[in-house]
Design a protein around this motif. Structure first.
Motif, mmCIF file in Angstrom:
data_model
loop_
_atom_site.group_PDB
_atom_site.id
_atom_site.type_symbol
_atom_site.label_atom_id
_atom_site.label_comp_id
_atom_site.label_asym_id
_atom_site.label_seq_id
_atom_site.Cartn_x
_atom_site.Cartn_y
_atom_site.Cartn_z
ATOM 1 N N SER A 83 0.845 -1.193 0.000
ATOM 2 C CA SER A 83 0.000 0.000 0.000
ATOM 3 C C SER A 83 0.878 1.240 0.000
ATOM 4 O O SER A 83 2.071 1.189 0.339
ATOM 5 C CB SER A 83 -0.909 0.020 1.229
ATOM 6 O OG SER A 83 -0.129 0.233 2.395
ATOM 7 N N ILE A 84 0.288 2.367 -0.338
ATOM 8 C CA ILE A 84 1.009 3.636 -0.307
ATOM 9 C C ILE A 84 1.410 4.000 1.114
ATOM 10 O O ILE A 84 2.466 4.594 1.343
ATOM 11 C CB ILE A 84 0.190 4.773 -0.978
ATOM 12 C CG1 ILE A 84 1.043 6.030 -1.171
ATOM 13 C CG2 ILE A 84 -1.040 5.097 -0.154
ATOM 14 C CD1 ILE A 84 2.130 5.864 -2.172
ATOM 15 N N GLU A 85 0.609 3.584 2.086
ATOM 16 C CA GLU A 85 0.926 3.849 3.482
ATOM 17 C C GLU A 85 2.244 3.163 3.858
ATOM 18 O O GLU A 85 3.073 3.738 4.581
ATOM 19 C CB GLU A 85 -0.198 3.374 4.397
ATOM 20 C CG GLU A 85 -1.456 4.238 4.338
ATOM 21 C CD GLU A 85 -2.340 3.903 3.126
ATOM 22 O OE1 GLU A 85 -2.192 2.808 2.524
ATOM 23 O OE2 GLU A 85 -3.143 4.766 2.759
ATOM 24 N N LEU A 88 5.157 5.133 2.327
ATOM 25 C CA LEU A 88 5.424 6.362 3.072
ATOM 26 C C LEU A 88 6.028 6.087 4.444
ATOM 27 O O LEU A 88 6.888 6.829 4.904
ATOM 28 C CB LEU A 88 4.141 7.188 3.199
ATOM 29 C CG LEU A 88 3.572 7.718 1.882
ATOM 30 C CD1 LEU A 88 2.219 8.373 2.112
ATOM 31 C CD2 LEU A 88 4.552 8.663 1.203
ATOM 32 N N LYS A 89 5.588 5.007 5.069
ATOM 33 C CA LYS A 89 6.087 4.645 6.397
ATOM 34 C C LYS A 89 7.586 4.306 6.329
ATOM 35 O O LYS A 89 8.341 4.627 7.247
ATOM 36 C CB LYS A 89 5.303 3.440 6.909
ATOM 37 C CG LYS A 89 5.763 2.902 8.239
ATOM 38 C CD LYS A 89 4.921 1.709 8.631
ATOM 39 C CE LYS A 89 5.589 0.922 9.725
ATOM 40 N NZ LYS A 89 4.867 -0.310 10.017
ATOM 41 N N ASN A 90 8.022 3.674 5.240
ATOM 42 C CA ASN A 90 9.410 3.244 5.104
ATOM 43 C C ASN A 90 10.279 4.255 4.365
ATOM 44 O O ASN A 90 11.441 3.975 4.089
ATOM 45 C CB ASN A 90 9.479 1.887 4.396
ATOM 46 C CG ASN A 90 8.831 0.799 5.221
ATOM 47 O OD1 ASN A 90 8.987 0.766 6.439
ATOM 48 N ND2 ASN A 90 8.109 -0.082 4.574
ATOM 49 N N ALA A 91 9.732 5.429 4.060
ATOM 50 C CA ALA A 91 10.502 6.436 3.317
ATOM 51 C C ALA A 91 11.442 7.200 4.222
ATOM 52 O O ALA A 91 11.343 7.306 5.371
ATOM 53 C CB ALA A 91 9.548 7.408 2.628
#
Length: 91
Positions: A83-85, A88-91
């Motif tokens: 998912s996009i979440e 973003l969480k791992n960015a």
């Protein structure tokens, strides 16, 4: 997941890889047979039809290249974000 390649397509690519690698290394079928332990007739049949047992293919691959490359196929790959979440969480 959509895949445009069939098992037959990959089988023919593997056949071509072994044949081309043998020729690049300037090995005759007889020399490859001696190095690999795969009978001469089996190699000739494989190079014309693509049919060979898995064990004999691995023996050829070991004689031609790096068998560890094949082993990596059995190792789990890094999990891809679902998912996009997660992205973003791992960015």
């Amino acid at each position: 997941m959509l895949n445009l390649y069939t098992a037959f397509d990959v089988q023919m690519e593997l056949r071509d890889f072994i044949s081309q690698s043998r020729k690049l290394k300037k090995l005759s079928i007889e020399e490859l047979s001696t190095r690999s332990g795969v009978p001469y007739g089996t190699i000739r049949k494989f190079e014309s039809t693509g049919n060979i047992s898995l064990r004999q293919f691995l023996m050829l691959y070991e004689a031609i290249g790096d068998l560890n490359k094949v082993r990596t196929l059995t190792k789990p790959s890094d999990a891809q974000p679902s998912s996009i979440e997660e992205v973003l969480k791992n960015a």
